[in-house]
Structure formats: structure tokens, C-alpha cells
Enzyme design. Structure first.
Site, mmCIF file in Angstrom:
data_model
loop_
_atom_site.group_PDB
_atom_site.id
_atom_site.type_symbol
_atom_site.label_atom_id
_atom_site.label_comp_id
_atom_site.label_asym_id
_atom_site.label_seq_id
_atom_site.Cartn_x
_atom_site.Cartn_y
_atom_site.Cartn_z
ATOM 1 N N THR A 19 -38.996 64.578 27.618
ATOM 2 C CA THR A 19 -40.391 65.128 28.495
ATOM 3 C C THR A 19 -40.935 66.013 26.768
ATOM 4 O O THR A 19 -41.581 66.805 26.871
ATOM 5 C CB THR A 19 -39.307 66.411 29.016
ATOM 6 O OG1 THR A 19 -38.432 66.846 27.754
ATOM 7 C CG2 THR A 19 -38.612 65.791 30.064
ATOM 8 N N ASP A 21 -42.440 66.745 22.487
ATOM 9 C CA ASP A 21 -44.128 66.040 22.219
ATOM 10 C C ASP A 21 -43.969 64.721 21.244
ATOM 11 O O ASP A 21 -44.645 64.085 21.990
ATOM 12 C CB ASP A 21 -44.158 67.404 21.467
ATOM 13 C CG ASP A 21 -45.758 67.241 20.076
ATOM 14 O OD1 ASP A 21 -46.706 67.146 20.523
ATOM 15 O OD2 ASP A 21 -44.880 66.815 18.829
ATOM 16 N N LEU A 22 -42.435 64.346 20.337
ATOM 17 C CA LEU A 22 -42.919 63.655 20.231
ATOM 18 C C LEU A 22 -42.743 62.266 21.310
ATOM 19 O O LEU A 22 -43.171 61.376 20.980
ATOM 20 C CB LEU A 22 -41.658 63.116 19.166
ATOM 21 C CG LEU A 22 -41.300 62.358 18.197
ATOM 22 C CD1 LEU A 22 -42.395 61.917 17.581
ATOM 23 C CD2 LEU A 22 -39.800 61.895 18.341
ATOM 24 N N HIS A 178 -42.093 56.729 9.234
ATOM 25 C CA HIS A 178 -42.709 56.520 9.427
ATOM 26 C C HIS A 178 -44.212 55.681 8.659
ATOM 27 O O HIS A 178 -44.478 54.463 9.333
ATOM 28 C CB HIS A 178 -43.417 56.991 11.192
ATOM 29 C CG HIS A 178 -44.224 58.104 10.210
ATOM 30 N ND1 HIS A 178 -44.039 59.221 10.797
ATOM 31 C CD2 HIS A 178 -45.454 57.964 10.320
ATOM 32 C CE1 HIS A 178 -44.704 60.207 9.858
ATOM 33 N NE2 HIS A 178 -45.723 59.811 9.857
ATOM 34 N N GLU A 216 -52.567 66.092 3.430
ATOM 35 C CA GLU A 216 -53.377 66.380 4.715
ATOM 36 C C GLU A 216 -54.438 67.091 5.355
ATOM 37 O O GLU A 216 -54.524 68.115 4.004
ATOM 38 C CB GLU A 216 -52.355 66.847 5.420
ATOM 39 C CG GLU A 216 -50.897 65.688 5.565
ATOM 40 C CD GLU A 216 -49.800 66.151 5.979
ATOM 41 O OE1 GLU A 216 -49.521 66.044 6.905
ATOM 42 O OE2 GLU A 216 -48.619 66.872 5.639
ATOM 43 N N ASP A 235 -40.407 68.215 2.990
ATOM 44 C CA ASP A 235 -40.685 67.651 3.985
ATOM 45 C C ASP A 235 -41.640 66.776 3.952
ATOM 46 O O ASP A 235 -41.205 65.940 4.927
ATOM 47 C CB ASP A 235 -41.656 69.212 4.856
ATOM 48 C CG ASP A 235 -42.618 68.190 6.211
ATOM 49 O OD1 ASP A 235 -41.643 67.928 7.416
ATOM 50 O OD2 ASP A 235 -43.978 68.053 6.420
ATOM 51 N N HIS A 240 -40.824 60.807 2.848
ATOM 52 C CA HIS A 240 -41.899 59.468 2.532
ATOM 53 C C HIS A 240 -42.377 59.205 1.402
ATOM 54 O O HIS A 240 -42.640 58.223 0.958
ATOM 55 C CB HIS A 240 -43.598 60.550 3.162
ATOM 56 C CG HIS A 240 -43.053 61.045 4.622
ATOM 57 N ND1 HIS A 240 -42.385 60.175 5.685
ATOM 58 C CD2 HIS A 240 -43.042 61.760 5.027
ATOM 59 C CE1 HIS A 240 -42.295 60.650 6.995
ATOM 60 N NE2 HIS A 240 -42.672 62.174 7.063
HETATM 61 P P1 NAP Z 1 -39.721 69.198 21.358
HETATM 62 O O1 NAP Z 1 -41.678 69.322 21.879
HETATM 63 O O2 NAP Z 1 -39.394 70.584 20.914
HETATM 64 O O3 NAP Z 1 -38.800 68.522 22.550
HETATM 65 C C1 NAP Z 1 -37.536 68.192 22.239
HETATM 66 C C2 NAP Z 1 -37.131 67.836 23.773
HETATM 67 O O4 NAP Z 1 -35.768 67.733 23.662
HETATM 68 C C3 NAP Z 1 -37.791 68.157 25.015
HETATM 69 O O5 NAP Z 1 -37.581 67.154 25.815
HETATM 70 C C4 NAP Z 1 -36.232 69.182 25.779
HETATM 71 O O6 NAP Z 1 -36.164 68.518 27.047
HETATM 72 C C5 NAP Z 1 -35.546 67.901 25.263
HETATM 73 N N1 NAP Z 1 -33.899 69.314 24.980
HETATM 74 C C6 NAP Z 1 -33.575 70.215 24.262
HETATM 75 N N2 NAP Z 1 -32.146 70.844 24.891
HETATM 76 C C7 NAP Z 1 -32.461 69.507 25.795
HETATM 77 C C8 NAP Z 1 -30.038 69.254 26.236
HETATM 78 N N3 NAP Z 1 -29.284 70.020 25.490
HETATM 79 N N4 NAP Z 1 -29.927 68.457 26.729
HETATM 80 C C9 NAP Z 1 -31.022 67.579 26.139
HETATM 81 N N5 NAP Z 1 -32.549 67.703 25.918
HETATM 82 C C10 NAP Z 1 -32.845 68.975 25.417
HETATM 83 O O7 NAP Z 1 -39.123 68.599 19.885
HETATM 84 P P2 NAP Z 1 -40.448 67.524 19.397
HETATM 85 O O8 NAP Z 1 -41.550 67.339 18.961
HETATM 86 O O9 NAP Z 1 -39.970 66.297 20.547
HETATM 87 O O10 NAP Z 1 -39.213 66.879 18.160
HETATM 88 C C11 NAP Z 1 -38.064 66.230 18.824
HETATM 89 C C12 NAP Z 1 -37.017 65.679 17.294
HETATM 90 O O11 NAP Z 1 -37.851 64.778 16.648
HETATM 91 C C13 NAP Z 1 -37.202 66.728 16.439
HETATM 92 O O12 NAP Z 1 -35.536 66.657 15.774
HETATM 93 C C14 NAP Z 1 -38.280 67.230 15.188
HETATM 94 O O13 NAP Z 1 -38.160 66.998 14.528
HETATM 95 C C15 NAP Z 1 -38.658 65.104 15.343
HETATM 96 N N6 NAP Z 1 -39.976 65.302 14.975
HETATM 97 C C16 NAP Z 1 -41.593 64.707 15.816
HETATM 98 C C17 NAP Z 1 -42.355 65.059 15.374
HETATM 99 C C18 NAP Z 1 -43.432 65.559 16.229
HETATM 100 O O14 NAP Z 1 -43.809 64.811 15.398
HETATM 101 N N7 NAP Z 1 -43.480 65.953 16.974
HETATM 102 C C19 NAP Z 1 -42.488 64.019 14.226
HETATM 103 C C20 NAP Z 1 -41.272 63.677 13.061
HETATM 104 C C21 NAP Z 1 -40.392 64.313 13.536
HETATM 105 P P3 NAP Z 1 -35.533 69.658 28.058
HETATM 106 O O15 NAP Z 1 -37.309 70.962 27.596
HETATM 107 O O16 NAP Z 1 -36.185 69.018 29.118
HETATM 108 O O17 NAP Z 1 -34.828 69.301 27.773
#
Ligand code: NAP
EC number: 1.1.1.49
Length: 482
Positions: A19, A21-22, A178, A216, A235, A240
Site C-alpha cells: 500500500t 508509495d514505491l 535501479h 537532479e 543517498d 548509484h
Molecule cells: P511508504 O509509502 O511509507 O510505505 C511503507 C509501506 O510499509 C506501507 O505499505 C505500509 O503499509 C507498510 N508497513 C509499515 N509498517 C508495516 C508493518 N508493521 N507490517 C506490514 N507492513 C507495514 O514507503 P515507500 O516510499 O513505499 O518505501 C518503501 C521502501 O522502499 C523504503 O525502505 C524506502 O526507503 C524504499 N524506497 C522508496 C522509494 C520511493 O520512491 N518511494 C525509492 C527507493 C527506495 P501499512 O501502513 O498499511 O502497514
């Protein structure tokens, strides 16, 4: 020219953090585009998993909304959308609790590829690995995918590796960078190792220097509090830029196979010298039409860099004396990533000085328009004697291979399909990540100990003036950012 798409084997892919952002912006759109390209077999299944209590249908509605936003072209086909959503399921699962795990076990099929995407904060990796093991969910060949940041220093990276290693073999772990999934990055290897033209010249005798730029135009924006604990070095450089440097500088692997390629990359990291601090420039963007870096983060006196440039040397026979200049930053003039190899001038010019010869330059563009071009010197057409000009031999994919070739799968599409195929070539191995941190940590410690402040730079520029001076000192200049 349309390439042939070979469907992957049937799979169950569980997205922990389904659910988030990624998942919404990258993972699900990538899967959808592979589905539209008929690479996903009928029996494939994608299971979103997170704590949010919702039905599979509610999740599918959310996924559909995300696809309309992040894969708009493909999402316009209602049949394709319905076919894809048919393969999407959802299960509330708590990484830190016991809820949902038995249900997940009963959903997983034993006779298909199993992949678990850890798209959650790294602090949850251990909980997920532990429970996948405890509930007997992951079979022996299961793959797990983890995202950056992979640690924030050597200690945390080691401990993450150790946590995952408790339940998974290294051959099951796919650490995503990536940048490695980009078409041009693989083309760099094709150009180097698929032609006899370049490899004999790919060394200190013929290469004057190499520039790697990841610029960027955006600021740190809403990610300010996360970014401020990290900075450009952690970062971007540690992962990268380091990966791009490795692919550019590595020795030819004996085969295009995961460990052969990763062994060669590791040797580059180990041969990378620690630069003196005078060869590193750190900056922070000032205010312009947008707030300054210091206004974007919570710490008013932050010394974290939003820009870094550095001059590096690789201590081996191939690169002795050839500097590699790296730079990356936010709020720069434009968004642009490229690797540029500047060859040396011919050893002796037979032309008059005013004929104007210039060295050959090979540039590998990662974004925005992926492609490769080589500048060569020719005679300016027409009368008026021998005047030399540079012309690009442009290998833009669209021009050379037809318009479909410009529409290449994005990095996430390729990397996720590689996970399903079980091909780790474009993923970082644990020892590579640790070696990169072992190189990074002392530099961060050194400037922190000295209390260095990053120098301010104008937003929309090429970074601080000191970055240009770093090059001028060596009688060189950066390629234009914009
Ligand atoms: P996010 O939007 O904060 O999403 C976090 C996800 O984890 C949500 O689906 C949340 O859903 C779930 N979650 C949190 N606690 C949980 C638990 N105890 N059990 C099960 N699910 C849980 O973060 P994100 O941006 O998608 O990033 C995810 C990872 O990818 C991070 O490590 C981030 O550093 C990395 N990343 C992200 C991006 C990007 O562009 N967004 C890019 C590179 C790397 P619920 O609240 O419903 O549990």
C-alpha cells in the site's frame, strides 16, 4: 524493429508494503506494463500485503487508480486493466505481529516461482525474514527483493546482511539499485565488450578522464527529514554512482553472469583510493523560486550536502593516472545522468594548430533520453583548407532501431522480471555493498570531524563554483549540465 518478449515462469509475488508509495509509483506500474507486453503468464499472481485492513477488491480499486496516474498509456485499455487486476490479491499482514501470516501461507503455491518484495522500511526486514521462515512460507528457491537504503554505514549494512543471511542464502537475495536496470547501463557493457573498437582503448593510455554526473532539478522537498540524515554521499554516491563507476572501470568478466560481473565490480571498489578532502566539494542549494536546502529540512544548522563532486583514482594497472570525476546534486539546472569518457588527444597532430582538433568523447546518457554518442573529428566540409570539427556518431535508440526501441522497459520492469527469472547479474551482492560502505564511511567521518560546512550554491546552476575549480585545477571542465 520490435523485440520478442519471452514470458517468464508462473509466479507468486508478494509485495510487503503493497500500500506504499514505491508500490504505487513503481512496482505495480512496472508489473502492469510487463503484463500489457504479454511477459506475465496467465498463472502469475501479485499479492499486496500491509497492515491496512481492506478487501482484495478495495485494494484492486486503489491499484487501478495508481495505474491511471503512473502508467496512463497502458491504463487506457480497459480489457488489459481488468486482466491485470484479476491477478492482483491483497492480504492484511503485520510484519511485527502474527496477524495474516497463516493466511499468507495458505495462499502461496508450491509449484511456482516465489518472490517477496520487501518494500518497507529496512527496520522491518528482519521481522519479515523471520516470519517467512517461522511460518514455513518461503520455499528453498524463494527470492527476496530489498530496496535502498541498504544500511547507512558499514555497521548497519553488515547487520542487515547478517539478518537476511539467517534465513536466506545470498543466491536468494536481490538488492535493487535501479540504475543497474537502465537500458543504457547494459548497453555500456554491450558497447565495451561486444565490439573490438573500444576495449583496447579503455585504459589510462588512451582515456584522459571519465566524468559521471547524476543531476537532479528537484530539491529534497517532502523527503527533507529522511534526506537530511543521509546526504548526497549516502543517498547517491555510495550506491548509484559507485555502481556506474564500477561498470565503467571493471575488467571484462569472463562471462555475462552474476558472480563473474559482480566479482569484477567488487575489485574496482577495493581498488578505489580514498581521496583527500581537497578533492571533494560539498554544497547546499540556496533559496530561489523555491526554499533553500536549510528551509527544506528540520535542522536549521544542517551540514548535510545536497551536492557533491569528487575526483577519484583507481589504483590498478588499467587506470593508473586517469581520474574519475563524480558529481551529483539536487536543484541543479536540469535532470541529467550520464557517463562521459574523454579520450586523449592524438599523440601528434599533423594539422596546423588553428585547424582545431579535439579529443574523442563517448557519452552514455542514462536520462532523460537514453542513448550513446561518440564525437569524432572530421574535416569541415567545403573549401577553405583543412578545418576540423567534431560530429556526433549518435546511437540514440529511437533513431537507430526505430521508434519502438525508444519505448524501452523502465528499470523496475526489467529488474522485477530478472527476479522472476532468477538472474542476479544486475543486483548488488552483499560484499559489494559492504565494500562500498567501507570506502564511504571514513570520508564522511573525516569531514564530520573537521566540522566542514557545505558551500551554498545557486539553484538552477551546475553546483558550487568550487566544483568547477576542482576541474580547472586539472585544466579540465565539466560537461554542461543543461
Ligand atoms: P511508504 O509509502 O511509507 O510505505 C511503507 C509501506 O510499509 C506501507 O505499505 C505500509 O503499509 C507498510 N508497513 C509499515 N509498517 C508495516 C508493518 N508493521 N507490517 C506490514 N507492513 C507495514 O514507503 P515507500 O516510499 O513505499 O518505501 C518503501 C521502501 O522502499 C523504503 O525502505 C524506502 O526507503 C524504499 N524506497 C522508496 C522509494 C520511493 O520512491 N518511494 C525509492 C527507493 C527506495 P501499512 O501502513 O498499511 O502497514
Amino acid at each position: 524493429m520490435v523485440s520478442r518478449v519471452i514470458p517468464v515462469d508462473p509466479f507468486d509475488l508478494v509485495i510487503f508494503g503493497g500500500t506504499g508509495d514505491l508500490a504505487r509509483r513503481k512496482i505495480l506500474p512496472a508489473l502492469y506494463r510487463r503484463f500489457c507486453d504479454e511477459q506475465m503468464p496467465r498463472e502469475a499472481r501479485i499479492i499486496g500485503a500491509a497492515r491496512t485492513e481492506q478487501s482484495p477488491q478495495e485494494y484492486r480499486d486503489w491499484v487501478a487508480e495508481g495505474l491511471k496516474e503512473f502508467a496512463p498509456r497502458s491504463a487506457a485499455d480497459p480489457d488489459a486493466m481488468a486482466g491485470f487486476l484479476d491477478r492482483v490479491d491483497y492480504l492484511p499482514v503485520d510484519a511485527k505481529g502474527e496477524g495474516g501470516w497463516s493466511d499468507l501461507k495458505s495462499k502461496m503455491r508450491a509449484n511456482v516461482v516465489q518472490a517477496f518484495y520487501f518494500s518497507v522500511a529496512p527496520a522491518l526486514f528482519g521481522d519479515l525474514a523471520e516470519r517467512l521462515h517461522h511460518y514455513g512460507i518461503a520455499h528453498e528457491g524463494a527470492r527476496i527483493v530489498v530496496e535502498k537504503p541498504f544500511g547507512r554505514d558499514l555497521g548497519t549494512a553488515r547487520s542487515l546482511n547478517a539478518t537476511l543471511a539467517e534465513h536466506f542464502d545470498e543466491s536468494q537475495i536481490y538488492r535493487i539499485d535501479h540504475y543497474l536496470g537502465k537500458e543504457t547501463v547494459q548497453n555500456l557493457m554491450a558497447v565495451r565488450f561486444g565490439n573490438v573498437l573500444f576495449e583496447p582503448l579503455w585504459n589510462a593510455q588512451y582515456v584522459d578522464h571519465v566524468q559521471i554526473t547524476v543531476a537532479e532539478s528537484v530539491g529534497v522537498g517532502g523527503r527533507g527529514s529522511y534526506y537530511d540524515k543521509s546526504g548526497a554521499m549516502r543517498d547517491m554516491v555510495q550506491n548509484h554512482l559507485m555502481q556506474l563507476l564500477c561498470l565503467t572501470a571493471m575488467e571484462p568478466p569472463s562471462r555475462f553472469e552474476p558472480d563473474a560481473v559482480r566479482d569484477e565490480k567488487l575489485k574496482v571498489i577495493r581498488a578505489l583510493q580514498s581521496p583527500p578532502l581537497k578533492d571533494i566539494v560539498r554544497g547546499q542549494y540556496k533559496a530561489g523560486d523555491n526554499p533553500s536546502y536549510l528551509d527544506d529540512v528540520e535542522e536549521p544548522d544542517s551540514r548535510t550536502e545536497s551536492f557533491i563532486a569528487m575526483k577519484l583514482h583507481i589504483a590498478n594497472w588499467r587506470w593508473n593516472g586517469t581520474p574519475f570525476y563524480l558529481r551529483t546534486g539536487k536543484r541543479l539546472k536540469t535532470r541529467k545522468s550520464e557517463i562521459v569518457v574523454h579520450f586523449k588527444e592524438p599523440p601528434h597532430s599533423i594539422f596546423d594548430e588553428d585547424a582545431g582538433s579535439r579529443p574523442n568523447i563517448l557519452s552514455i546518457r542514462l536520462q532523460p533520453d537514453e542513448g550513446i554518442d561518440l564525437s569524432v573529428t572530421i574535416k569541415e566540409p567545403g573549401p577553405g583548407g583543412m578545418r576540423l570539427i567534431d560530429v556526433p556518431l549518435d546511437m540514440s535508440f529511437a533513431d537507430a532501431l526505430g521508434p519502438e526501441a525508444a519505448d524501452v522497459p523502465d528499470a523496475y520492469e526489467r529488474l522485477i522480471m530478472d527476479v522472476i527469472r532468477g538472474n542476479q547479474t544486475l543486483f548488488m551482492r552483499g560484499d559489494e555493498v559492504e565494500a562500498a560502505w567501507a570506502w564511504t564511511d571514513p570520508l564522511i567521518e573525516a569531514w564530520t570531524e573537521r566540522g566542514d560546512r557545505p558551500v551554498p550554491y545557486e539553484p538552477g546552476s551546475a553546483g558550487p563554483e568550487d566544483s568547477a575549480i576542482l576541474m580547472h585545477r586539472d585544466s579540465r571542465r565539466w560537461r554542461e549540465v543543461g
